[in-house]
Design a protein around this motif. Structure first.
Motif, PDB file in Angstrom:
ATOM      1  N   UNK A   1       0.834  -1.193   0.000  1.00  0.00           N
ATOM      2  CA  UNK A   1       0.000   0.000   0.000  1.00  0.00           C
ATOM      3  C   UNK A   1       0.875   1.252   0.000  1.00  0.00           C
ATOM      4  N   UNK A   2       0.417   2.303  -0.663  1.00  0.00           N
ATOM      5  CA  UNK A   2       1.214   3.512  -0.827  1.00  0.00           C
ATOM      6  C   UNK A   2       1.235   4.313   0.471  1.00  0.00           C
TER       7      UNK A   2
ATOM      8  N   UNK B   1     -14.861  22.450 -18.329  1.00  0.00           N
ATOM      9  CA  UNK B   1     -15.932  22.591 -17.353  1.00  0.00           C
ATOM     10  C   UNK B   1     -15.651  21.761 -16.119  1.00  0.00           C
ATOM     11  N   UNK B   2     -16.672  21.298 -15.398  1.00  0.00           N
ATOM     12  CA  UNK B   2     -16.451  20.504 -14.187  1.00  0.00           C
ATOM     13  C   UNK B   2     -15.901  19.120 -14.529  1.00  0.00           C
ATOM     14  N   UNK B   3     -14.806  18.755 -13.883  1.00  0.00           N
ATOM     15  CA  UNK B   3     -14.154  17.468 -14.125  1.00  0.00           C
ATOM     16  C   UNK B   3     -13.758  16.857 -12.788  1.00  0.00           C
ATOM     17  N   UNK B   4     -13.404  15.586 -12.826  1.00  0.00           N
ATOM     18  CA  UNK B   4     -13.002  14.928 -11.581  1.00  0.00           C
ATOM     19  C   UNK B   4     -12.192  13.678 -11.895  1.00  0.00           C
ATOM     20  N   UNK B   5     -11.474  13.243 -10.895  1.00  0.00           N
ATOM     21  CA  UNK B   5     -10.901  11.900 -10.869  1.00  0.00           C
ATOM     22  C   UNK B   5     -11.677  11.097  -9.837  1.00  0.00           C
ATOM     23  N   UNK B   6     -11.820   9.809 -10.100  1.00  0.00           N
ATOM     24  CA  UNK B   6     -12.526   8.942  -9.157  1.00  0.00           C
ATOM     25  C   UNK B   6     -11.880   7.568  -9.155  1.00  0.00           C
ATOM     26  N   UNK B   7     -11.973   6.902  -8.043  1.00  0.00           N
ATOM     27  CA  UNK B   7     -11.493   5.531  -7.907  1.00  0.00           C
ATOM     28  C   UNK B   7     -12.713   4.623  -7.825  1.00  0.00           C
TER      29      UNK B   7
ATOM     30  N   UNK C   1      -2.986  11.139  -0.891  1.00  0.00           N
ATOM     31  CA  UNK C   1      -3.945  11.731   0.018  1.00  0.00           C
ATOM     32  C   UNK C   1      -5.217  12.196  -0.657  1.00  0.00           C
ATOM     33  N   UNK C   2      -5.210  12.265  -1.972  1.00  0.00           N
ATOM     34  CA  UNK C   2      -6.394  12.608  -2.744  1.00  0.00           C
ATOM     35  C   UNK C   2      -6.852  11.360  -3.505  1.00  0.00           C
ATOM     36  N   UNK C   3      -5.999  10.843  -4.370  1.00  0.00           N
ATOM     37  CA  UNK C   3      -6.339   9.623  -5.110  1.00  0.00           C
ATOM     38  C   UNK C   3      -6.010   8.364  -4.308  1.00  0.00           C
ATOM     39  N   UNK C   4      -5.406   8.497  -3.142  1.00  0.00           N
ATOM     40  CA  UNK C   4      -5.042   7.325  -2.344  1.00  0.00           C
ATOM     41  C   UNK C   4      -5.834   7.278  -1.041  1.00  0.00           C
ATOM     42  N   UNK C   5      -6.011   6.071  -0.541  1.00  0.00           N
ATOM     43  CA  UNK C   5      -6.468   5.851   0.825  1.00  0.00           C
ATOM     44  C   UNK C   5      -5.549   4.814   1.456  1.00  0.00           C
ATOM     45  N   UNK C   6      -5.931   4.252   2.592  1.00  0.00           N
ATOM     46  CA  UNK C   6      -5.038   3.373   3.339  1.00  0.00           C
ATOM     47  C   UNK C   6      -4.746   2.055   2.630  1.00  0.00           C
ATOM     48  N   UNK C   7      -5.505   1.727   1.573  1.00  0.00           N
ATOM     49  CA  UNK C   7      -5.292   0.439   0.908  1.00  0.00           C
ATOM     50  C   UNK C   7      -4.956   0.569  -0.574  1.00  0.00           C
ATOM     51  N   UNK C   8      -4.615   1.750  -1.030  1.00  0.00           N
ATOM     52  CA  UNK C   8      -4.311   1.946  -2.442  1.00  0.00           C
ATOM     53  C   UNK C   8      -2.982   1.298  -2.821  1.00  0.00           C
ATOM     54  N   UNK C   9      -2.964   0.587  -3.941  1.00  0.00           N
ATOM     55  CA  UNK C   9      -1.729   0.057  -4.499  1.00  0.00           C
ATOM     56  C   UNK C   9      -1.437   0.797  -5.806  1.00  0.00           C
ATOM     57  N   UNK C  10      -0.168   0.854  -6.232  1.00  0.00           N
ATOM     58  CA  UNK C  10       0.206   1.696  -7.381  1.00  0.00           C
ATOM     59  C   UNK C  10      -0.541   1.388  -8.669  1.00  0.00           C
ATOM     60  N   UNK C  11      -0.890   0.130  -8.909  1.00  0.00           N
ATOM     61  CA  UNK C  11      -1.540  -0.273 -10.158  1.00  0.00           C
ATOM     62  C   UNK C  11      -2.881   0.426 -10.360  1.00  0.00           C
ATOM     63  N   UNK C  12      -3.556   0.731  -9.258  1.00  0.00           N
ATOM     64  CA  UNK C  12      -4.891   1.318  -9.342  1.00  0.00           C
ATOM     65  C   UNK C  12      -4.867   2.728  -9.916  1.00  0.00           C
TER      66      UNK C  12
END
Length: 321
Positions: A88-89, A289-295, A200-211
């Protein structure tokens, strides 16, 4: 650490993780357009600055990081991660070696933990780790900028621009001649457009790099052992990550942007449907316009129409399912 540039005309302080610098200087879209055209600068002086010196600095960091840095050429920028034992990152590092010192900038609030970890791993290696945040500030110059960089300072140059490690005492004087100031919201909008993940934005406590698509840019698959490598190799060779990063075009008729953590669901299931992911970063872009990243979960169809909270969202693939 509060930036002196918050005294510039029109400066509105940022909140949350980016507290300490300006969110904007009165005109978000003008600031974005300036950065996209190669003009101006972004105050990133709230980020942590850490250095590593000593004859063994590159070979030692090579043992700890996901990136291949043993033969890192002077002035060549790279980025790397530090993973947990489970892959995890934990840290994201933005590096450059000037020939005698490795300079890195890191997310606000992470430098103390990073320095403590690096100190614990020194053993017999000829290295010295230092927190230089009080002495140096990071200033970002966009791609195409013709602003001169002071002689003798470390610079990370990448396709999207240059990160300058400027003596903090020179921050006000230098930026006075660097063109129009752009706030962190403009910088973030262009980051989202470019699909660049952020710790801290695209990651949480279980994020791995591949995601997040960090394989290749921050993770080198042919280097030696490091903490968490077993997970990286196993997922790369034998499986797929459980989640994937997507880019979203949001319904422009909505007044409010969905914030970090807003649930993402299938539009066909409605606002009470099963949660399939969450918004990581949202922004207002001067052209898109309005955009986002999401997991989202890996098995979400790439052509599925989504809802971010109550906001309709059309997705673009970043990480293949």
């Amino acid at each position: 650490m509060k930036s002196p540039l918050l005294s510039l005309p029109g400066a509105v302080p940022a909140e949350g993780r980016d507290e300490g610098v300006a969110a904007h200087y009165g005109d978000l879209f003008r600031e974005q357009r300036a950065l996209a055209a190669g003009d101006g600068f972004v105050d990133l002086s709230h980020r942590g600055v850490v250095t590593v010196t000593g004859d063994d600095r590159l070979s030692w960091l090579h043992l700890l990081l996901t990136q291949h840095v043993t033969d890192l050429a002077p002035n060549r920028a790279t980025e790397a991660l530090i993973l947990s034992a489970n892959g995890h990152i934990e840290h994201a590092l933005y590096l450059v070696d000037d020939g005698s010192t490795v300079w890195m900038h890191v997310e606000p609030g992470t430098r103390a933990e990073l320095v403590a970890y690096l100190e614990s791993m020194k053993f017999f290696y000829r290295v010295e780790v230092a927190d230089r945040t009080e002495e140096f500030a990071v200033v970002h110059l966009p791609a195409g900028s013709i602003t001169e960089v002071p002689e003798g300072v470390a610079v990370r140059e990448e396709p999207h621009g240059r990160d300058v490690f400027l003596p903090r005492a020179e921050l006000e004087a230098y930026t006075a001649g660097a063109g129009p100031a752009a706030g962190i919201l403009a910088y973030e909008a262009l980051r989202v457009e470019a699909h660049r993940p952020r710790l801290g934005f695209e990651t949480d406590h279980r994020t791995i790099p591949h995601e997040l698509g960090w394989i290749g840019t921050a993770v080198h698959l042919q280097k030696g052992c490091y903490r968490g490598q077993e997970t990286v190799a196993r997922v790369h060779n034998l499986g797929k990550p459980p989640r994937r990063l997507v880019f979203l075009h949001l319904d422009g008729s909505e007044v409010h942007l969905p914030g970090h953590g807003t649930p993402v669901r299938l539009a066909s299931d409605g606002a009470e449907g099963r949660q399939l992911g969450f918004i990581t970063t949202s922004a207002r872009h001067h052209e898109l316009g309005p955009i986002a990243l999401a997991l989202v979960k890996r098995n979400v169809a790439v052509d599925a129409e989504l809802l971010a909270g109550d906001t309709a969202a059309a997705q673009e693939t970043i990480v293949e399912p």
